[in-house]
Design a protein around this motif. Structure first.
Motif, PDB file in Angstrom:
ATOM      1  N   VAL A 115       0.840  -1.190   0.000  1.00  0.00           N
ATOM      2  CA  VAL A 115       0.000   0.000   0.000  1.00  0.00           C
ATOM      3  C   VAL A 115       0.878   1.245   0.000  1.00  0.00           C
ATOM      4  O   VAL A 115       1.923   1.273   0.653  1.00  0.00           O
ATOM      5  CB  VAL A 115      -0.893   0.036   1.262  1.00  0.00           C
ATOM      6  CG1 VAL A 115      -1.856   1.199   1.220  1.00  0.00           C
ATOM      7  CG2 VAL A 115      -1.618  -1.258   1.456  1.00  0.00           C
ATOM      8  N   GLU A 116       0.429   2.269  -0.685  1.00  0.00           N
ATOM      9  CA  GLU A 116       1.090   3.572  -0.641  1.00  0.00           C
ATOM     10  C   GLU A 116       0.038   4.590  -0.220  1.00  0.00           C
ATOM     11  O   GLU A 116      -0.998   4.735  -0.876  1.00  0.00           O
ATOM     12  CB  GLU A 116       1.649   3.933  -2.018  1.00  0.00           C
ATOM     13  CG  GLU A 116       2.297   5.283  -2.061  1.00  0.00           C
ATOM     14  CD  GLU A 116       2.647   5.694  -3.480  1.00  0.00           C
ATOM     15  OE1 GLU A 116       2.690   6.915  -3.732  1.00  0.00           O
ATOM     16  OE2 GLU A 116       2.866   4.810  -4.325  1.00  0.00           O
ATOM     17  N   VAL A 117       0.279   5.268   0.880  1.00  0.00           N
ATOM     18  CA  VAL A 117      -0.656   6.284   1.363  1.00  0.00           C
ATOM     19  C   VAL A 117       0.067   7.624   1.358  1.00  0.00           C
ATOM     20  O   VAL A 117       1.148   7.761   1.931  1.00  0.00           O
ATOM     21  CB  VAL A 117      -1.156   5.950   2.792  1.00  0.00           C
ATOM     22  CG1 VAL A 117      -2.032   7.069   3.328  1.00  0.00           C
ATOM     23  CG2 VAL A 117      -1.923   4.638   2.801  1.00  0.00           C
ATOM     24  N   THR A 118      -0.526   8.601   0.687  1.00  0.00           N
ATOM     25  CA  THR A 118       0.031   9.957   0.685  1.00  0.00           C
ATOM     26  C   THR A 118      -1.022  10.904   1.214  1.00  0.00           C
ATOM     27  O   THR A 118      -2.211  10.748   0.931  1.00  0.00           O
ATOM     28  CB  THR A 118       0.453  10.394  -0.738  1.00  0.00           C
ATOM     29  OG1 THR A 118      -0.661  10.244  -1.608  1.00  0.00           O
ATOM     30  CG2 THR A 118       1.611   9.557  -1.247  1.00  0.00           C
ATOM     31  N   ASP A 119      -0.565  11.877   1.995  1.00  0.00           N
ATOM     32  CA  ASP A 119      -1.496  12.864   2.513  1.00  0.00           C
ATOM     33  C   ASP A 119      -1.020  14.264   2.142  1.00  0.00           C
ATOM     34  O   ASP A 119       0.130  14.463   1.750  1.00  0.00           O
ATOM     35  CB  ASP A 119      -1.699  12.715   4.014  1.00  0.00           C
ATOM     36  CG  ASP A 119      -0.504  13.128   4.838  1.00  0.00           C
ATOM     37  OD1 ASP A 119       0.612  13.185   4.298  1.00  0.00           O
ATOM     38  OD2 ASP A 119      -0.680  13.395   6.040  1.00  0.00           O
TER      39      ASP A 119
END
Length: 190
Positions: A115-119
């Motif tokens: 998973v790649e999560v960017t905020d």
């Protein structure tokens, strides 16, 4: 929860605790032996309680029941080892809830994918008053999942998981595509 175990002995037979005058009473001995069979699993459970509450060691049905105690997100269709991992990580994940790292771990444990999560947020320090702030004014998070098989990650369940584990005021986008895809996304905004 636990049934009778054939031949399970007790470390403290009740007959040994009777006064001497009952030692020869056959009825009393049989009655207490039957009660020993009932009480033996209780002793065994209490003696091994640490193993019961350890998700790596506990019996499967007890582990599933224990998952409710720590509010672990588990699916009965998952393999046993995956349910055990979800339970073992549940308390730590609750502490990271609402963060990109916590969301990454939640999705990884739930679906077993990278998973790649960017905020959009950021922090910075500047000696200059009025310096530009990092990130953007719109609070937003993007979750990118690239499973080997797109059907491995049901989009509806992924959306529900992200929606439940993000801060309420933060918009989100979910992107699920094959490993080589560049723009074949299926965004879901919330």
């Amino acid at each position: 929860m636990r049934g009778a175990v054939e031949g399970l002995g007790t470390p403290h037979p009740l007959a040994r605790q009777l006064p001497a005058m009952y030692a020869a009473d056959e009825f009393a001995q049989r009655l207490l032996a039957a009660l020993d069979d009932v009480v033996a699993p209780v002793y065994a459970t209490l003696d091994n309680l640490a193993a019961y509450v350890d998700p790596r060691l506990g019996p499967t049905d007890f582990v599933d029941w224990l998952a409710g105690w720590v509010a672990a997100t588990v699916d009965q269709d998952w393999p046993v080892e995956r349910r055990r991992e979800a339970e073992a990580r549940a308390v730590r994940l609750h502490g990271m809830r609402g963060t990109p790292r916590g969301l990454t771990e939640q999705v990884r444990v739930a679906f077993g994918v990278t998973v790649e999560v960017t905020d959009s947020g950021g922090t910075a320090w500047s000696p200059t008053p009025g310096a530009d702030l990092p990130g953007s004014a719109q609070a937003e998070v993007t979750v990118r999942v690239r499973p080997e098989d797109q059907h491995m990650v049901p989009l509806t369940r992924l959306r529900e998981l992200v929606d439940a584990n993000r801060p309420a005021h933060v918009r989100y986008t979910v992107d699920v595509a094959g490993p080589g895809a560049t723009d074949a996304s299926t965004p879901a905004e919330g």
